[in-house]
Design a protein around this motif. Structure first.
Motif, short mmCIF file in Angstrom:
data_model
loop_
_atom_site.label_atom_id
_atom_site.label_comp_id
_atom_site.label_asym_id
_atom_site.label_seq_id
_atom_site.Cartn_x
_atom_site.Cartn_y
_atom_site.Cartn_z
N HIS A 60 18.55 26.40 57.23
CA HIS A 60 18.49 25.23 56.07
C HIS A 60 18.56 23.98 56.66
N PRO A 61 17.50 23.71 57.48
CA PRO A 61 17.53 22.24 58.06
C PRO A 61 17.37 21.35 57.08
N GLU A 62 17.09 21.53 55.82
CA GLU A 62 16.86 20.52 54.71
C GLU A 62 18.24 20.38 54.00
N ILE A 63 19.33 20.81 54.24
CA ILE A 63 20.84 20.65 53.62
C ILE A 63 21.50 19.72 54.66
N GLU A 64 22.12 18.69 54.33
CA GLU A 64 22.97 17.96 55.14
C GLU A 64 24.33 18.33 54.79
N ASN A 119 20.28 17.46 48.39
CA ASN A 119 19.88 18.03 49.87
C ASN A 119 21.35 17.91 50.56
N THR A 120 22.46 17.15 50.23
CA THR A 120 23.88 16.85 50.61
C THR A 120 24.72 17.75 49.89
#
Length: 315
Positions: free
Chosen positions: A120-124, A94-95
């Motif tokens: 895409h709040p799950e992707i940093e 997720n990064t």
């Protein structure tokens, strides 16, 4: 001499010392004392059965055996580091680490990132704005946005959109310089960030594209495209703007592109990643988002007549 490999710590000490030809610099790199590093190398030499370094008064040199061992150990540790980074990237699914030029980051990515974060709040996301061509296999980077003609040898590379250039200015400045003829007396800004392109994609080329023999040299020059665009946005002059950096400002009325002739160039932005990683969910999501964002303003390109810069280059 035993066939089994020596301890990894001893090989690591040797590799650093062989690369620096200095025990002190190697110890500093590995964050150990010179005595500890010397002990590791002595243990490696005992394991090997002969010296790997010649100890001189103020320096060290590799013996013939050391010279034979050095390239393989460096390559081995490089490959081990690359494998470690690849495995870590998979575990950090997720990064997403992205590198792009400062202008693309400032003028294209930054104004749009809120939407990607919403979708895409799950992707940093982690960004590095740099013109350095990073090694995706060695550096801690997942995706690179590059501009030019390539090629991107050994990498997965996809062009993002055709690039073109056309004069843009504020609406207020356009009222003062409404025609091609009047444009010759306008304050013209020069984007030198694309000066490496051949044939040149400059004001002289654009004026030739509209049938005018005019090659301006005066005017403010900028090494970064975003600085040239910002100057135009503040009314400092007219810039030959690149599609990727101006379509949003045109769509929202901050800039106008009144002359419907644009220079088409074969240099373009590319989405680049390591082969086999393009379908990793975070990378796929980022790529598809960029393509969707470009499509939102694709209609602006339809408003222009394109002249290939090669067709107007001096013979």
């Amino acid at each position: 001499m035993p066939d089994r490999l020596p301890p990894l710590t001893a090989l690591r000490a040797f590799e650093a010392a062989a690369r620096h030809l200095s025990f002190a610099k190697a110890a500093e790199e590995l964050n150990v004392t010179p005595a500890a590093l010397s002990f590791q190398i002595k243990s490696l030499e005992a394991h090997f059965g002969q010296p790997l370094f010649l100890r001189l008064n103020r320096a060290v040199e590799l013996t013939a055996a050391g010279k034979a061992l050095s390239p393989g150990t460096t390559e081995g540790f490089d490959r081990l580091a690359a494998a470690w980074r690849s495995a870590r990237r998979l575990s950090e699914s997720n990064t997403l680490s992205v590198t792009a030029g400062p202008a693309f980051t400032a003028k294209w990515l930054a104004p749009r990132l809120f939407q990607f974060a919403q979708d895409h709040p799950e992707i940093e996301l982690r960004f590095a704005a740099t013109l350095k061509i990073v090694d995706l296999a060695r550096d801690d980077v997942d995706v690179a946005i590059r501009f030019g003609r390539g090629p991107d040898v050994g990498l997965h590379s996809r062009p993002l959109a055709q690039e073109w250039l056309t004069p843009v200015m504020t609406p207020e400045l356009h009222r003062r310089y409404p025609t091609v003829e009047s444009l010759k007396s306008a304050p013209l800004l020069h984007d030198d960030s694309i000066a490496f392109l051949d044939p040149p994609c400059d004001w002289a080329a654009w004026f030739r594209a509209v049938g005018e023999d005019f090659a301006p040299t005066r005017g403010a020059r900028f090494t970064q495209a975003d600085h040239a665009i910002d100057a135009a946005l503040n009314g400092a002059g007219v810039v030959l703007g690149r599609r990727g950096f101006i379509v949003k400002d045109i769509a929202e009325g901050r800039l106008v592109a009144p002359f419907r002739t644009a220079l088409a160039i074969d240099a373009h932005f590319r989405f680049v990643c390591l082969p086999g990683t393009e379908d990793r969910p975070a990378i796929r999501a980022f790529h598809d988002w960029i393509i969707a964002e470009i499509a939102k303003l694709a209609h602006i390109s339809e408003e222009f007549t394109f002249v290939d810069v090669k067709d107007v280059s001096p013979k």
